[in-house]
Design a protein around this motif. Structure first.
Motif, short mmCIF file in Angstrom:
data_model
loop_
_atom_site.label_atom_id
_atom_site.label_comp_id
_atom_site.label_asym_id
_atom_site.label_seq_id
_atom_site.Cartn_x
_atom_site.Cartn_y
_atom_site.Cartn_z
N ASN A 112 39.72 38.81 61.41
CA ASN A 112 38.95 37.87 60.59
C ASN A 112 37.46 38.03 60.86
OD1 ASN A 112 41.28 36.82 59.55
ND2 ASN A 112 41.38 35.17 61.04
N ALA A 113 36.65 38.16 59.80
CA ALA A 113 35.23 38.39 59.98
C ALA A 113 34.52 37.12 60.41
CB ALA A 113 34.62 38.93 58.70
N GLY A 114 34.86 35.94 59.84
CA GLY A 114 34.17 34.71 60.22
C GLY A 114 32.82 34.62 59.53
N VAL A 115 31.76 34.48 60.34
CA VAL A 115 30.39 34.40 59.84
C VAL A 115 29.68 35.70 60.20
CG1 VAL A 115 28.20 33.18 59.94
CG2 VAL A 115 30.35 31.90 60.15
N THR A 116 29.16 36.37 59.18
CA THR A 116 28.52 37.67 59.38
C THR A 116 27.04 37.57 59.03
OG1 THR A 116 30.57 38.82 58.82
CG2 THR A 116 28.54 40.11 58.76
N GLN A 117 26.21 38.01 59.96
CA GLN A 117 24.76 38.00 59.74
C GLN A 117 24.21 39.42 59.78
OE1 GLN A 117 24.02 34.35 62.76
NE2 GLN A 117 22.14 35.20 61.88
N THR A 118 23.27 39.68 58.89
CA THR A 118 22.55 40.95 58.92
C THR A 118 21.09 40.71 58.60
OG1 THR A 118 23.06 41.37 56.59
CG2 THR A 118 24.52 42.37 58.24
N PRO A 119 20.13 41.49 59.17
CA PRO A 119 20.38 42.50 60.21
C PRO A 119 20.52 41.85 61.59
CG PRO A 119 18.04 42.34 59.78
CD PRO A 119 18.70 41.37 58.84
N LYS A 120 20.81 42.64 62.60
CA LYS A 120 20.89 42.12 63.97
C LYS A 120 19.51 42.07 64.61
CE LYS A 120 25.64 43.46 65.05
NZ LYS A 120 26.08 42.05 65.00
N PHE A 121 18.67 42.99 64.27
CA PHE A 121 17.32 43.04 64.81
C PHE A 121 16.35 43.39 63.68
CE2 PHE A 121 18.73 43.02 69.16
CZ PHE A 121 19.93 43.71 69.15
N ARG A 122 15.12 42.83 63.79
CA ARG A 122 14.11 43.19 62.80
C ARG A 122 12.75 42.90 63.40
NH1 ARG A 122 13.83 43.53 57.02
NH2 ARG A 122 11.83 44.55 56.67
N ILE A 123 11.81 43.82 63.11
CA ILE A 123 10.42 43.60 63.50
C ILE A 123 9.61 43.52 62.21
CG2 ILE A 123 8.42 44.53 64.69
CD1 ILE A 123 10.34 45.94 66.60
N LEU A 124 8.84 42.47 62.08
CA LEU A 124 7.98 42.28 60.90
C LEU A 124 6.52 42.27 61.32
CD1 LEU A 124 9.61 39.38 58.80
CD2 LEU A 124 9.65 41.82 58.30
N LYS A 125 5.68 42.64 60.39
CA LYS A 125 4.25 42.46 60.60
C LYS A 125 3.86 41.10 60.02
CE LYS A 125 3.09 47.37 60.51
NZ LYS A 125 2.30 48.44 59.85
N ILE A 126 2.80 40.54 60.54
CA ILE A 126 2.30 39.26 60.05
C ILE A 126 2.05 39.36 58.54
CG2 ILE A 126 0.37 37.63 60.15
CD1 ILE A 126 0.06 38.37 63.11
N GLY A 127 2.55 38.38 57.80
CA GLY A 127 2.34 38.35 56.37
C GLY A 127 3.45 38.98 55.54
N GLN A 128 4.33 39.76 56.20
CA GLN A 128 5.45 40.35 55.47
C GLN A 128 6.51 39.28 55.19
OE1 GLN A 128 6.63 43.72 58.01
NE2 GLN A 128 5.76 45.10 56.45
N SER A 129 7.40 39.62 54.27
CA SER A 129 8.51 38.72 53.93
C SER A 129 9.83 39.44 54.15
CB SER A 129 8.41 38.28 52.47
OG SER A 129 7.19 37.61 52.22
N MET A 130 10.87 38.65 54.36
CA MET A 130 12.19 39.25 54.49
C MET A 130 13.25 38.18 54.26
SD MET A 130 13.38 39.69 58.46
CE MET A 130 14.98 40.22 57.88
#
Lengths: 113, 109
Positions: free
Chosen positions: A1-19
């Motif tokens: 059973n998958a349950g709750v799945t989140q993506t991505p696991k890691f992310r680096i953003l620059k100030i002002g970026q969106s995701m």
């Protein structure tokens, strides 16, 4: 059973970026939540949803947006990322709201530099 | 404002050395108190819900108890695999959980 799945696991953003942080659950739960966890602090509720099309603010909603178009998905949008949004983000779901245990995803570690 | 304070912040035990973790809370109208376990790099995992003072629940080496002001998580004869962060959370009438900062438990073999 998958349950709750989140993506991505890691992310680096620059100030002002969106995701967008993705969250999906396969348990047909009505309630879904977004929390952030900072070192030495308790989990803080950002937004939650009681069902498709219905969302509401939690304790720390500023700088975030959510949508709930389906029962399964509850994405979290960061607009104009700021260093203060560096944190670990957890999505969770539950069948009901009161006296119901939460099922958590494995988290997204986000750094804003 | 609802508040949850967990103590100690960190606890180191030898395998087999029993101890307790504390969760002190203030909340207007407690609907439930929850205990979760969190392993490094993972999301919290549900352990117990307690609803009223005097209630106790057990699971393997863990026993949770509740009074009107605090909850204890008793760990009997812990093993290294019990090492984790233990989180406490209270639920007021509106249903929104307030979490404590957690207790980091390390059990040495």
């Amino acid at each position: 059973n998958a349950g709750v799945t989140q993506t991505p696991k890691f992310r680096i953003l620059k100030i002002g970026q969106s995701m967008t942080l993705q969250c999906t659950q396969d348990m047909n739960h009505n309630y879904m939540y977004w929390y952030r966890q900072d070192p030495g602090m308790g989990l803080k509720l950002i937004y939650y949803s009681v069902g498709a099309g219905i969302t509401d603010k939690g304790e720390v909603p500023n700088g975030y947006n959510v949508s709930r178009s389906t029962t399964e998905d509850f994405p979290l949008r960061l607009e104009l990322a700021a260093p203060s949004q560096t944190s670990v983000y957890f999505c969770a779901s539950s069948y009901g709201h009161l006296n119901e245990k939460l099922f958590f995803g494995s988290g997204t570690q986000l750094s804003v530099l | 404002e609802d508040q949850v304070t967990q103590s100690p912040e960190a606890l180191r035990l030898q395998e087999g050395e029993s101890s307790s973790l504390n969760c002190s809370y203030t909340v207007s109208g407690l609907r439930g108190l929850f205990w979760y376990r969190q392993d490094p790099g993972k999301g919290p995992e549900f352990l117990f819900t307690l609803y009223s003072a005097g209630e106790e629940k057990e699971k393997e080496r863990l026993k949770a108890t509740l009074t009107k002001k605090e909850s204890f998580l008793h760990i009997t004869a812990p093993k290294p695999e019990d090492s984790a962060t233990y989180l406490c959370a209270v639920q007021p009438p509106d249903g929104k959980l307030t979490f404590g900062q957690g207790t980091i438990l390390t059990v040495h073999p």
